[in-house]
Structures are given as C-alpha cells and as structure tokens.
Design a protein around this motif. Structure first.
Motif, PDB file in Angstrom:
ATOM      1  N   ARG A 127       0.854  -1.216   0.000  1.00  0.00           N
ATOM      2  CA  ARG A 127       0.000   0.000   0.000  1.00  0.00           C
ATOM      3  C   ARG A 127       0.874   1.244   0.000  1.00  0.00           C
ATOM      4  N   LEU A 128       0.319   2.327  -0.569  1.00  0.00           N
ATOM      5  CA  LEU A 128       1.084   3.586  -0.637  1.00  0.00           C
ATOM      6  C   LEU A 128       1.262   4.174   0.760  1.00  0.00           C
ATOM      7  N   LEU A 129       2.440   4.746   0.987  1.00  0.00           N
ATOM      8  CA  LEU A 129       2.735   5.366   2.289  1.00  0.00           C
ATOM      9  C   LEU A 129       1.727   6.456   2.629  1.00  0.00           C
ATOM     10  N   GLN A 130       1.246   7.151   1.587  1.00  0.00           N
ATOM     11  CA  GLN A 130       0.315   8.256   1.867  1.00  0.00           C
ATOM     12  C   GLN A 130      -0.999   7.744   2.453  1.00  0.00           C
ATOM     13  N   HIS A 131      -1.252   6.434   2.311  1.00  0.00           N
ATOM     14  CA  HIS A 131      -2.472   5.873   2.895  1.00  0.00           C
ATOM     15  C   HIS A 131      -2.209   5.177   4.226  1.00  0.00           C
ATOM     16  N   TYR A 132      -0.975   5.230   4.689  1.00  0.00           N
ATOM     17  CA  TYR A 132      -0.637   4.597   5.967  1.00  0.00           C
ATOM     18  C   TYR A 132      -1.152   5.440   7.129  1.00  0.00           C
ATOM     19  N   SER A 133      -1.535   4.762   8.210  1.00  0.00           N
ATOM     20  CA  SER A 133      -1.889   5.479   9.438  1.00  0.00           C
ATOM     21  C   SER A 133      -0.596   5.988  10.084  1.00  0.00           C
ATOM     22  N   HIS A 134      -0.770   6.826  11.092  1.00  0.00           N
ATOM     23  CA  HIS A 134       0.388   7.389  11.800  1.00  0.00           C
ATOM     24  C   HIS A 134       1.262   6.269  12.377  1.00  0.00           C
ATOM     25  N   GLY A 135       0.611   5.298  13.028  1.00  0.00           N
ATOM     26  CA  GLY A 135       1.346   4.191  13.651  1.00  0.00           C
ATOM     27  C   GLY A 135       2.050   3.320  12.621  1.00  0.00           C
ATOM     28  N   MET A 136       1.381   3.074  11.481  1.00  0.00           N
ATOM     29  CA  MET A 136       2.017   2.262  10.421  1.00  0.00           C
ATOM     30  C   MET A 136       3.271   2.957   9.902  1.00  0.00           C
ATOM     31  N   MET A 137       3.181   4.281   9.791  1.00  0.00           N
ATOM     32  CA  MET A 137       4.342   5.047   9.304  1.00  0.00           C
ATOM     33  C   MET A 137       5.489   4.966  10.313  1.00  0.00           C
ATOM     34  N   LYS A 138       5.129   5.029  11.610  1.00  0.00           N
ATOM     35  CA  LYS A 138       6.168   4.941  12.651  1.00  0.00           C
ATOM     36  C   LYS A 138       6.891   3.596  12.561  1.00  0.00           C
ATOM     37  N   LYS A 139       6.118   2.546  12.314  1.00  0.00           N
ATOM     38  CA  LYS A 139       6.731   1.217  12.213  1.00  0.00           C
ATOM     39  C   LYS A 139       7.729   1.172  11.055  1.00  0.00           C
ATOM     40  N   ILE A 140       7.329   1.738   9.913  1.00  0.00           N
ATOM     41  CA  ILE A 140       8.224   1.754   8.743  1.00  0.00           C
ATOM     42  C   ILE A 140       9.483   2.563   9.077  1.00  0.00           C
ATOM     43  N   GLN A 141       9.304   3.679   9.787  1.00  0.00           N
ATOM     44  CA  GLN A 141      10.469   4.517  10.136  1.00  0.00           C
ATOM     45  C   GLN A 141      11.413   3.771  11.078  1.00  0.00           C
ATOM     46  N   ILE A 142      10.845   3.010  12.015  1.00  0.00           N
ATOM     47  CA  ILE A 142      11.706   2.248  12.936  1.00  0.00           C
ATOM     48  C   ILE A 142      12.486   1.190  12.148  1.00  0.00           C
ATOM     49  N   ILE A 143      11.783   0.475  11.275  1.00  0.00           N
ATOM     50  CA  ILE A 143      12.466  -0.555  10.472  1.00  0.00           C
ATOM     51  C   ILE A 143      13.578   0.106   9.645  1.00  0.00           C
ATOM     52  N   ALA A 144      13.241   1.248   9.034  1.00  0.00           N
ATOM     53  CA  ALA A 144      14.217   1.944   8.176  1.00  0.00           C
ATOM     54  C   ALA A 144      15.475   2.328   8.963  1.00  0.00           C
ATOM     55  N   GLY A 145      15.277   2.698  10.230  1.00  0.00           N
ATOM     56  CA  GLY A 145      16.418   3.118  11.044  1.00  0.00           C
ATOM     57  C   GLY A 145      17.300   1.956  11.480  1.00  0.00           C
ATOM     58  N   LEU A 146      16.771   0.736  11.343  1.00  0.00           N
ATOM     59  CA  LEU A 146      17.505  -0.435  11.838  1.00  0.00           C
ATOM     60  C   LEU A 146      18.170  -1.270  10.744  1.00  0.00           C
ATOM     61  N   LEU A 147      17.760  -1.025   9.488  1.00  0.00           N
ATOM     62  CA  LEU A 147      18.190  -1.911   8.390  1.00  0.00           C
ATOM     63  C   LEU A 147      19.694  -2.107   8.311  1.00  0.00           C
ATOM     64  N   HIS A 148      20.456  -1.025   8.591  1.00  0.00           N
ATOM     65  CA  HIS A 148      21.911  -1.117   8.424  1.00  0.00           C
ATOM     66  C   HIS A 148      22.631  -1.503   9.726  1.00  0.00           C
ATOM     67  N   LYS A 149      21.847  -1.953  10.720  1.00  0.00           N
ATOM     68  CA  LYS A 149      22.406  -2.434  11.992  1.00  0.00           C
ATOM     69  C   LYS A 149      23.322  -1.396  12.647  1.00  0.00           C
ATOM     70  N   PRO A 150      22.736  -0.249  13.035  1.00  0.00           N
ATOM     71  CA  PRO A 150      23.553   0.828  13.605  1.00  0.00           C
ATOM     72  C   PRO A 150      24.098   0.484  14.996  1.00  0.00           C
ATOM     73  N   GLU A 151      25.167   1.176  15.365  1.00  0.00           N
ATOM     74  CA  GLU A 151      25.726   1.047  16.726  1.00  0.00           C
ATOM     75  C   GLU A 151      25.007   1.968  17.687  1.00  0.00           C
ATOM     76  N   PHE A 152      24.515   3.086  17.111  1.00  0.00           N
ATOM     77  CA  PHE A 152      23.887   4.124  17.923  1.00  0.00           C
ATOM     78  C   PHE A 152      22.549   4.461  17.271  1.00  0.00           C
ATOM     79  N   LEU A 153      21.484   4.262  18.042  1.00  0.00           N
ATOM     80  CA  LEU A 153      20.142   4.480  17.501  1.00  0.00           C
ATOM     81  C   LEU A 153      19.525   5.701  18.178  1.00  0.00           C
ATOM     82  N   ILE A 154      19.065   6.637  17.353  1.00  0.00           N
ATOM     83  CA  ILE A 154      18.435   7.851  17.878  1.00  0.00           C
ATOM     84  C   ILE A 154      16.965   7.812  17.453  1.00  0.00           C
ATOM     85  N   ILE A 155      16.070   7.787  18.424  1.00  0.00           N
ATOM     86  CA  ILE A 155      14.642   7.666  18.085  1.00  0.00           C
ATOM     87  C   ILE A 155      13.848   8.791  18.721  1.00  0.00           C
TER      88      ILE A 155
END
Ligand SMILES: Nc1ncnc2c1ncn2[C@@H]1O[C@H](COP(=O)(O)OP(=O)(O)OP(=O)(O)O)[C@@H](O)[C@H]1O
Ligand SMILES: [Mg+2]
Length: 252
Positions: A127-155
């Motif tokens: 589904r298009l991001l523009q149709h995502y709820s606020h919470g669904m978007m947050k989930k995508i953002q969290i996944i996006a922040g983790l994909l490269h296995k960071p040492e330091f996570l800022i949320i």
C-alpha cells in the motif's frame, strides 16, 4: 558515545536551545524528556540532519564531524515526522533505503520481510505510504532506522501512534538491541515507557536542561516519587500550570 557541550540553536530570533550539555554513555538507553516545544526534536535534528547551530560542540562516536560517512553508517535515526514520499509503498521505501545504503540485496530483503511481519504490517507492504496510518508510518520509520544495523540508535518518540501491544514489542526490541551492545537515545512523552526502558534520563524545558543526566531510580528517590510521572511533575514544576487550568474551569 555522544557528548553535547553548551549548544545554542535559534530559529531567527527565537532561541530554542540555550546552552544544552549532556552525554550518552556507550551501551545505555538514554531518555531526553520534556514538555512540548522544549527543544527535544530540535536537538535530535542537530544530530540527525546536521543542522547548523550557533555555538557549542557535539561529539558522536568520538567524532565532531558527524557528516562523515563512516560515522553516519554507524548511526540509525528514526524521526518524529509524518512526512511521506507519496508515490512509494512501504516495501518500496524500505527497498529504496536498502539500495541507497548499499546493503546486500537478498539478505536485507529477507530481514525487511521479517521486520514487516514482526510489526504486523506485512499485509500492508504494497500500500502507498500516503495511505498509511500514523502508527504504520512509525513502524516503517523504525524498520528503516535499523536496516543497516547501527551502533547508535536515535529515536524521536518511538511510541507515537503505536498501539499498546506494539509499544510493548518496541520496549522489548530496544532492550534486545541494548543487549546486543547498541546505544539508544530517545525522546518520549510516555513516561511509563521511559521508566521501563531507560537507564538514565534528563529533562529539558525551554531549551535548557533542568535535570541533568540521572539514573531513573536515583531520580525517583530524590523526588520522593513512586513513578517517573510524579518525578516529571516535580522536576518540570507543572503545579502552577495546573492551577491556571483550575482558574479557567471556575468560569467554565
Ligand atoms: N524550523 C523551525 N523554525 C522555527 N521554529 C522552529 C523550527 N523547528 C522548531 N522550532 C521551534 O523550536 C521550539 C522547539 O521545538 P521542538 O520541535 O524541538 O520541541 P519538542 O521538545 O520536540 O516538542 P514536542 O514534545 O512537541 O515534540 C518550538 O518553539 C518550535 O516552534
Ligand atoms: Mg518533538
């Protein structure tokens, strides 16, 4: 891991950060807490987006130049923003980030699928991001922040928009990341979450640190509070504000 010293930041003539200093230790989960408009997101944006600031120093992973690509690769960032790239689906955004970061295709795609299932948005991946709820978007953002296995996570606001089950899952996720040696800096207004996930917290109000870094247990003892919610009220001195509400309600 992070050392911020006497940072000043303004937008035009509006001083938003007035000499902020704090430090985050390697391996801890650190909570930056404070009222709306106190400067939390601005401070994180200085770290995340390399915004210019007037004075002070910021050292991340022992480097003052965090625009440096080697440093950037070690940092994961999850913004508190509802901006969406209109024409992309959730899956396409994650695959785009995988590609920009140069992550191995097959392995990362497999992980993306696992994250999507864990966060219960697998069915929504096309589904298009523009149709995502606020919470669904947050989930995508969290996944996006983790994909490269960071040492330091800022949320910024990890729980915004998430349902109670997902908040519990994110709490468990952050603790698991910490057990793998990842350092986490977060902001949240959800003080039960902060109390159960953070090792240390600090409080900011009107761009000034009003409570320096402290262990959650020490703060509770010092403020004679049984929960962080009570300690927050004491530290931010919210009593007077509440009196104003009472005054308004008299004429209601
Ligand atoms: N780009 C900008 N231009 C002008 N003022 C800004 C900008 N970004 C933030 N501000 C101002 O800086 C102050 C701090 O905002 P910030 O978003 O950092 O607060 P916050 O602590 O994250 O609040 P919240 O808890 O509501 O997320 C506010 O007065 C806000 O209006
Ligand atoms: Mg904010």
């Amino acid at each position: 891991m992070l050392s911020i010293h006497n940072v000043h930041k303004s937008f035009g003539d509006h001083n938003v950060l007035n000499g902020v200093s704090l430090s985050v230790k390697k391996g801890e989960i650190f909570g930056l807490l404070g009222p709306n408009g106190s400067g939390k997101t601005t401070l994180l944006n200085l770290l995340m987006e390399d915004l210019p600031y007037e004075s002070g120093t910021i050292m991340m992973l022992d480097e003052s130049d965090h625009s440096n690509l080697t440093i950037k690769e070690k940092i994961g960032m999850v913004p508190d923003s509802d901006e969406r790239i209109e024409d992309l689906t959730g899956l396409e955004l994650l695959q785009f980030i995988r590609s920009v970061r140069g992550l191995p295709k097959q392995e990362t795609n497999r992980q993306i699928n696992e994250w999507l299932k864990l966060f219960d948005i697998w069915e929504d991946r096309h589904r298009l991001l523009q149709h995502y709820s606020h919470g669904m978007m947050k989930k995508i953002q969290i996944i996006a922040g983790l994909l490269h296995k960071p040492e330091f996570l800022i949320i910024d606001e990890p729980t915004n928009g998430l349902d109670p089950d997902m908040i519990n899952m994110v709490r468990h996720l952050l603790k698991t990341l910490q057990s793998r040696g990842i350092t986490i800096l977060l902001t949240t207004h959800y003080l039960h979450f902060a109390e159960t996930v953070c090792d240390r917290v600090c409080f900011i109000r009107q761009g000034e640190i009003i409570q320096h870094e402290t262990k959650v247990g020490d703060l509770l003892k010092r403020t004679h509070a049984s929960h962080l919610n009570e300690a927050y009220t004491v530290v931010t001195d919210f009593g007077e504000e509440r009196m104003k509400i009472d005054a308004i309600m008299e004429d209601w």
